[in-house]
Enzyme design. Sequence first.
Site, PDB file in Angstrom:
ATOM      1  N   GLU A 142      -2.086  -5.384  -3.691  1.00 36.99           N
ATOM      2  CA  GLU A 142      -1.146  -4.624  -2.861  1.00 36.99           C
ATOM      3  C   GLU A 142      -0.054  -5.538  -2.301  1.00 36.99           C
ATOM      4  O   GLU A 142       1.130  -5.145  -2.248  1.00 36.99           O
ATOM      5  CB  GLU A 142      -1.887  -3.947  -1.719  1.00 36.99           C
ATOM      6  CG  GLU A 142      -2.786  -2.794  -2.156  1.00 36.99           C
ATOM      7  CD  GLU A 142      -3.501  -2.135  -0.993  1.00 36.99           C
ATOM      8  OE1 GLU A 142      -3.911  -0.973  -1.140  1.00 36.99           O
ATOM      9  OE2 GLU A 142      -3.646  -2.791   0.059  1.00 36.99           O
ATOM     10  N   ASP A 163       0.832  -1.200   0.000  1.00 35.24           N
ATOM     11  CA  ASP A 163       0.000   0.000   0.000  1.00 35.24           C
ATOM     12  C   ASP A 163       0.871   1.256   0.000  1.00 35.24           C
ATOM     13  O   ASP A 163       0.615   2.224  -0.732  1.00 35.24           O
ATOM     14  CB  ASP A 163      -0.917  -0.017   1.220  1.00 35.24           C
ATOM     15  CG  ASP A 163      -1.807   1.213   1.301  1.00 35.24           C
ATOM     16  OD1 ASP A 163      -2.514   1.498   0.329  1.00 35.24           O
ATOM     17  OD2 ASP A 163      -1.784   1.893   2.345  1.00 35.24           O
TER      18      ASP A 163
END
Length: 354
Positions: free
Chosen positions: A135, A67
């Site tokens: 992610e 992320d």
Amino acid sequence: MLNRNFIDRIKLPFRKDKELYICLYKMMGFYPRKIELYKQALLHRSAAQRNAKGKPVNNERLEFLGDAILDAAVGDIVFRHFPGKREGFLTNTRSKLVQRETLGRLAHEIGLDNLIHSNTKGTSHNSYMGGNAFEALVGAIYLDRGYSACMRFMKKRILAQLINIDKVAYKEVNFKSKLLEWSQKNRITLKFRLDEQKKDNSGSPIFCYTVMLEDIEGCSGEGYSKKESQQKAAKLTLEQLKRKPLFLDSVFAAKTERTKMEEEPVQVVPDIEQKEDFIIISQTEKPMPRSLSKKEKKESEEQDIDPSEAQVTDEMNEELEQAADEFDLSDISARRQSREDIIAAAEEAAWKDE
């Protein structure tokens, strides 16, 4: 073309590892060095796997790392793609590119969601499973090949082939409409409260609105127009509903309390059943008693006399009054009479009646 001779020279213990190796090469455009990182990136927590020390193993740590890397890499790409654009535009564009919905669609397009190991039988369906795995994949690439490999993957494999960055940047996402649609589906009352209206140094108006869900404060937003401020407040509130379960629970608890109060009756519902207590059932017919006057009713109540008994007493009084009218004052005498005088007076009265 994939160099299969190179793959054959790789020493992988299982055939499944070779298949995963080939799939990852097609996705990323380069060969993984540490295959275990990518296995972990594809391992959802519902699979409930543990390492040799008994600790749970899943992709959540790699998801956290990916992320952060995505924000940096996409921010770099957006900054270079739109020279001269202001910070607000760049931030909004980056948010659209890295939001869960976008990453979930990308995971589906590249076939990443088909490689995820999970056990959805015991858990509810996770609509963000693909985006979270994407992610985690970026996090694995960063640990395996470094930041430059992440940049190449996002720029050449994702943004250049799968996303029209210009179309995404200028597309307006109506967060207010999304929040309104959600509230209507769940029958949640939604209001936008105007908290403040001021002017900046140049004299331009600034509006501040706060989202109210069931009279519970959501998030606030500022903007140079009512629409802009409400859009920001709606977006932040939607994020809070997703990330803070306690806030979501409080909204539904308030809704339950409101609907409960609305369902409570404001007065007792009248009885529609007809009562027949006005019918007197008796084996012998009785004459209908005359109605009492207010004075008579009051006197009977004061004396604690039953109304029917009071009527009988009145009838007896009438008979006594009629009998009293038949007497004359001459019948009453203070003179003492003998027995013979009384008999004689009675015989005389009897002859007169005949």
